[in-house]
Scaffold this motif. Structure first.
Motif, PDB file in Angstrom:
ATOM      1  N   ASN A  34     -10.532 -13.225   7.689  1.00 56.76           N
ATOM      2  CA  ASN A  34     -11.624 -14.069   7.215  1.00 56.76           C
ATOM      3  C   ASN A  34     -12.308 -13.366   6.052  1.00 56.76           C
ATOM      4  O   ASN A  34     -12.907 -12.296   6.222  1.00 56.76           O
ATOM      5  N   PHE A  35     -12.226 -13.957   4.832  1.00 55.10           N
ATOM      6  CA  PHE A  35     -12.804 -13.349   3.637  1.00 55.10           C
ATOM      7  C   PHE A  35     -14.248 -13.799   3.458  1.00 55.10           C
ATOM      8  O   PHE A  35     -14.559 -14.979   3.563  1.00 55.10           O
ATOM      9  N   LEU A  36     -15.139 -12.839   3.152  1.00 56.84           N
ATOM     10  CA  LEU A  36     -16.562 -13.115   2.985  1.00 56.84           C
ATOM     11  C   LEU A  36     -17.068 -12.432   1.723  1.00 56.84           C
ATOM     12  O   LEU A  36     -16.375 -11.594   1.128  1.00 56.84           O
ATOM     13  N   ASP A  37     -18.303 -12.780   1.319  1.00 52.85           N
ATOM     14  CA  ASP A  37     -18.955 -12.125   0.175  1.00 52.85           C
ATOM     15  C   ASP A  37     -18.076 -12.164  -1.072  1.00 52.85           C
ATOM     16  O   ASP A  37     -17.817 -11.140  -1.714  1.00 52.85           O
ATOM     17  N   ASP A  38     -17.612 -13.340  -1.428  1.00 53.15           N
ATOM     18  CA  ASP A  38     -16.784 -13.508  -2.631  1.00 53.15           C
ATOM     19  C   ASP A  38     -15.539 -12.629  -2.610  1.00 53.15           C
ATOM     20  O   ASP A  38     -15.078 -12.150  -3.657  1.00 53.15           O
ATOM     21  N   GLY A  39     -15.024 -12.400  -1.427  1.00 51.47           N
ATOM     22  CA  GLY A  39     -13.786 -11.643  -1.311  1.00 51.47           C
ATOM     23  C   GLY A  39     -13.960 -10.152  -1.220  1.00 51.47           C
ATOM     24  O   GLY A  39     -12.982  -9.418  -1.022  1.00 51.47           O
ATOM     25  N   ASN A  40     -15.197  -9.647  -1.373  1.00 48.08           N
ATOM     26  CA  ASN A  40     -15.418  -8.199  -1.263  1.00 48.08           C
ATOM     27  C   ASN A  40     -15.250  -7.723   0.170  1.00 48.08           C
ATOM     28  O   ASN A  40     -14.688  -6.652   0.421  1.00 48.08           O
ATOM     29  N   ARG A  41     -15.738  -8.505   1.115  1.00 50.14           N
ATOM     30  CA  ARG A  41     -15.652  -8.127   2.530  1.00 50.14           C
ATOM     31  C   ARG A  41     -14.717  -9.085   3.258  1.00 50.14           C
ATOM     32  O   ARG A  41     -14.781 -10.292   3.046  1.00 50.14           O
ATOM     33  N   PHE A  42     -13.848  -8.508   4.080  1.00 56.98           N
ATOM     34  CA  PHE A  42     -13.027  -9.379   4.913  1.00 56.98           C
ATOM     35  C   PHE A  42     -12.892  -8.803   6.316  1.00 56.98           C
ATOM     36  O   PHE A  42     -12.844  -7.584   6.503  1.00 56.98           O
ATOM     37  N   GLU A  43     -12.870  -9.706   7.273  1.00 58.35           N
ATOM     38  CA  GLU A  43     -12.758  -9.348   8.680  1.00 58.35           C
ATOM     39  C   GLU A  43     -11.333  -9.624   9.157  1.00 58.35           C
ATOM     40  O   GLU A  43     -10.752 -10.663   8.834  1.00 58.35           O
ATOM     41  N   ALA A  44     -10.816  -8.704   9.910  1.00 57.50           N
ATOM     42  CA  ALA A  44      -9.470  -8.853  10.466  1.00 57.50           C
ATOM     43  C   ALA A  44      -9.533  -8.694  11.975  1.00 57.50           C
ATOM     44  O   ALA A  44     -10.217  -7.800  12.478  1.00 57.50           O
ATOM     45  N   THR A  45      -8.864  -9.563  12.685  1.00 58.08           N
ATOM     46  CA  THR A  45      -8.843  -9.498  14.151  1.00 58.08           C
ATOM     47  C   THR A  45      -7.422  -9.695  14.666  1.00 58.08           C
ATOM     48  O   THR A  45      -6.599 -10.330  14.007  1.00 58.08           O
ATOM     49  N   GLY A  46      -7.183  -9.142  15.853  1.00 55.25           N
ATOM     50  CA  GLY A  46      -5.883  -9.324  16.502  1.00 55.25           C
ATOM     51  C   GLY A  46      -4.825  -8.372  15.990  1.00 55.25           C
ATOM     52  O   GLY A  46      -4.171  -8.642  14.981  1.00 55.25           O
ATOM     53  N   LYS A  47      -4.694  -7.238  16.645  1.00 55.12           N
ATOM     54  CA  LYS A  47      -3.663  -6.252  16.300  1.00 55.12           C
ATOM     55  C   LYS A  47      -3.700  -5.895  14.814  1.00 55.12           C
ATOM     56  O   LYS A  47      -2.734  -6.117  14.076  1.00 55.12           O
ATOM     57  N   VAL A  48      -4.823  -5.334  14.397  1.00 52.27           N
ATOM     58  CA  VAL A  48      -4.991  -4.954  13.001  1.00 52.27           C
ATOM     59  C   VAL A  48      -4.202  -3.673  12.720  1.00 52.27           C
ATOM     60  O   VAL A  48      -4.307  -2.689  13.454  1.00 52.27           O
ATOM     61  N   VAL A  49      -3.437  -3.701  11.634  1.00 48.14           N
ATOM     62  CA  VAL A  49      -2.637  -2.543  11.236  1.00 48.14           C
ATOM     63  C   VAL A  49      -2.869  -2.274   9.753  1.00 48.14           C
ATOM     64  O   VAL A  49      -2.741  -3.183   8.921  1.00 48.14           O
ATOM     65  N   VAL A  50      -3.236  -1.032   9.434  1.00 47.19           N
ATOM     66  CA  VAL A  50      -3.407  -0.605   8.050  1.00 47.19           C
ATOM     67  C   VAL A  50      -2.353   0.462   7.766  1.00 47.19           C
ATOM     68  O   VAL A  50      -2.335   1.517   8.412  1.00 47.19           O
ATOM     69  N   ARG A  51      -1.497   0.182   6.783  1.00 48.59           N
ATOM     70  CA  ARG A  51      -0.451   1.146   6.426  1.00 48.59           C
ATOM     71  C   ARG A  51      -0.655   1.604   4.993  1.00 48.59           C
ATOM     72  O   ARG A  51      -0.853   0.793   4.100  1.00 48.59           O
ATOM     73  N   GLN A  52      -0.612   2.915   4.810  1.00 46.35           N
ATOM     74  CA  GLN A  52      -0.674   3.467   3.452  1.00 46.35           C
ATOM     75  C   GLN A  52      -0.078   4.867   3.467  1.00 46.35           C
ATOM     76  O   GLN A  52      -0.380   5.681   4.338  1.00 46.35           O
ATOM     77  N   ASP A  53       0.817   5.095   2.533  1.00 42.77           N
ATOM     78  CA  ASP A  53       1.498   6.386   2.441  1.00 42.77           C
ATOM     79  C   ASP A  53       2.032   6.818   3.807  1.00 42.77           C
ATOM     80  O   ASP A  53       2.810   6.115   4.416  1.00 42.77           O
ATOM     81  N   ARG A  54       1.528   7.951   4.301  1.00 36.44           N
ATOM     82  CA  ARG A  54       2.044   8.520   5.545  1.00 36.44           C
ATOM     83  C   ARG A  54       1.253   8.084   6.771  1.00 36.44           C
ATOM     84  O   ARG A  54       1.695   8.272   7.890  1.00 36.44           O
ATOM     85  N   GLN A  55       0.046   7.518   6.579  1.00 36.98           N
ATOM     86  CA  GLN A  55      -0.831   7.196   7.709  1.00 36.98           C
ATOM     87  C   GLN A  55      -0.757   5.716   8.082  1.00 36.98           C
ATOM     88  O   GLN A  55      -0.585   4.855   7.219  1.00 36.98           O
ATOM     89  N   THR A  56      -0.936   5.483   9.385  1.00 36.76           N
ATOM     90  CA  THR A  56      -1.065   4.129   9.913  1.00 36.76           C
ATOM     91  C   THR A  56      -2.288   4.091  10.810  1.00 36.76           C
ATOM     92  O   THR A  56      -2.430   4.910  11.727  1.00 36.76           O
ATOM     93  N   ALA A  57      -3.197   3.136  10.533  1.00 37.53           N
ATOM     94  CA  ALA A  57      -4.391   2.951  11.356  1.00 37.53           C
ATOM     95  C   ALA A  57      -4.273   1.626  12.094  1.00 37.53           C
ATOM     96  O   ALA A  57      -3.891   0.609  11.503  1.00 37.53           O
ATOM     97  N   THR A  58      -4.606   1.613  13.389  1.00 41.76           N
ATOM     98  CA  THR A  58      -4.520   0.393  14.190  1.00 41.76           C
ATOM     99  C   THR A  58      -5.807   0.216  14.993  1.00 41.76           C
ATOM    100  O   THR A  58      -6.508   1.179  15.297  1.00 41.76           O
TER     101      THR A  58
END
Length: 276
Positions: free
Chosen positions: A9-33
């Motif tokens: 869900n994007f808010l504040d003209d796209g600056n802020r967004f909310e993510a729900t349900g098994k959120v996964v952030v992948r970058q380089d060597r790290q993965t955040a869940t």
């Protein structure tokens, strides 16, 4: 970085967004869940909730609330708040067996070039360090310690220094020359303690005390060289031998004690008695 979730869900003209349900952030060597997250694109930050976790090939960071900071898309800092714990084990085959476990109310982990550079633990933190099999064979010992603040510095994948400040205390279990085919134990406390792990050198500063077998050594400054099995203390150290009468203490300007030979030198020393 790439964010994957069941719902966004994007808010504040796209600056802020909310993510729900098994959120996964992948970058380089790290993965955040996590179960849910809020990201602020302009600020390069994010908050993750619900069993948040950061993992890579060497580390596993867990806790209650995760705050991420990104710099040019790369993870720069991860702050875990509440029941924070990091298990770090280098992937270098020459460091097989090495592991550092750090726990605290909060942990701040700093990254450089995609790897953990150092970490800071607050809120009754504790650190347990186990050397690699190769280092253990040459005498490097195990560290268990805690205080008000714990800092662990990583160099070349391996834990290089452990710095503990405020009510610092712990144990160093190592293979010494004094005890053949076995391990030896030194217990210590001070206002500040620095473990130089590759050098097997421990610095205690401010209200310092070590306990080794029947000996207690007190001073403002104590250095323990585990390679040489030598403790040096100054200024005005007090050496207490528990095998002597309880009221007797040896006091001097400086003390050098060889653990292997059980011989010590007290410079400008004197015997002090409690006259009641």
């Amino acid at each position: 970085r790439r964010v994957v979730s069941a719902r966004t869900n994007f808010l504040d003209d796209g600056n802020r967004f909310e993510a729900t349900g098994k959120v996964v952030v992948r970058q380089d060597r790290q993965t955040a869940t996590a179960d849910s997250a809020v990201f602020y694109d302009h600020e390069g930050t994010g908050d993750m909730f619900g069993s948040p976790r950061v993992t890579d090939a060497e580390g596993d960071l867990t806790g209650d609330h995760l705050m991420l900071t990104f710099e040019e898309g790369a993870m720069e800092r991860a702050v875990m708040i509440g029941n924070a714990a990091l298990v770090y084990a280098p992937t270098d085959p020459s460091l097989a067996g090495e592991q550092s476990v750090v726990r605290g109310d909060s942990l701040r982990v700093f990254f450089a070039d995609g790897r953990i550079e150092h970490l800071e633990a607050l809120g009754s933190p504790k650190v347990d360090y186990t050397p690699s099999l190769a280092d253990s064979a040459t005498g490097t010992g195990r560290v268990s310690a805690g205080g008000d603040t714990v800092v662990v510095r990583i160099k070349g994948q391996s834990a290089d220094r452990v710095e503990i400040s405020g009510h610092a205390a712990g144990r160093y279990l190592y293979r010494s020359r004094a005890v053949q085919d076995s391990v030896d134990l030194v217990e210590y406390s001070a206002d500040r303690i620095v473990f130089k792990l590759p050098e097997r050198f421990i610095e205690l500063r401010g209200t310092a005390q070590t306990d080794y077998h029947n000996l207690t050594l007190k001073a403002d400054k104590i250095d323990f060289d585990a390679v040489k099995d030598v403790m040096e203390a100054s200024p005005k150290p007090v050496l207490i031998d528990k095998m002597r009468p309880a009221e007797q203490e040896l006091v001097g300007e400086r003390v050098s004690y060889d653990l292997a030979s059980a011989r010590g030198t007290i410079y400008h020393g004197r015997t002090q008695y409690d006259t009641g």
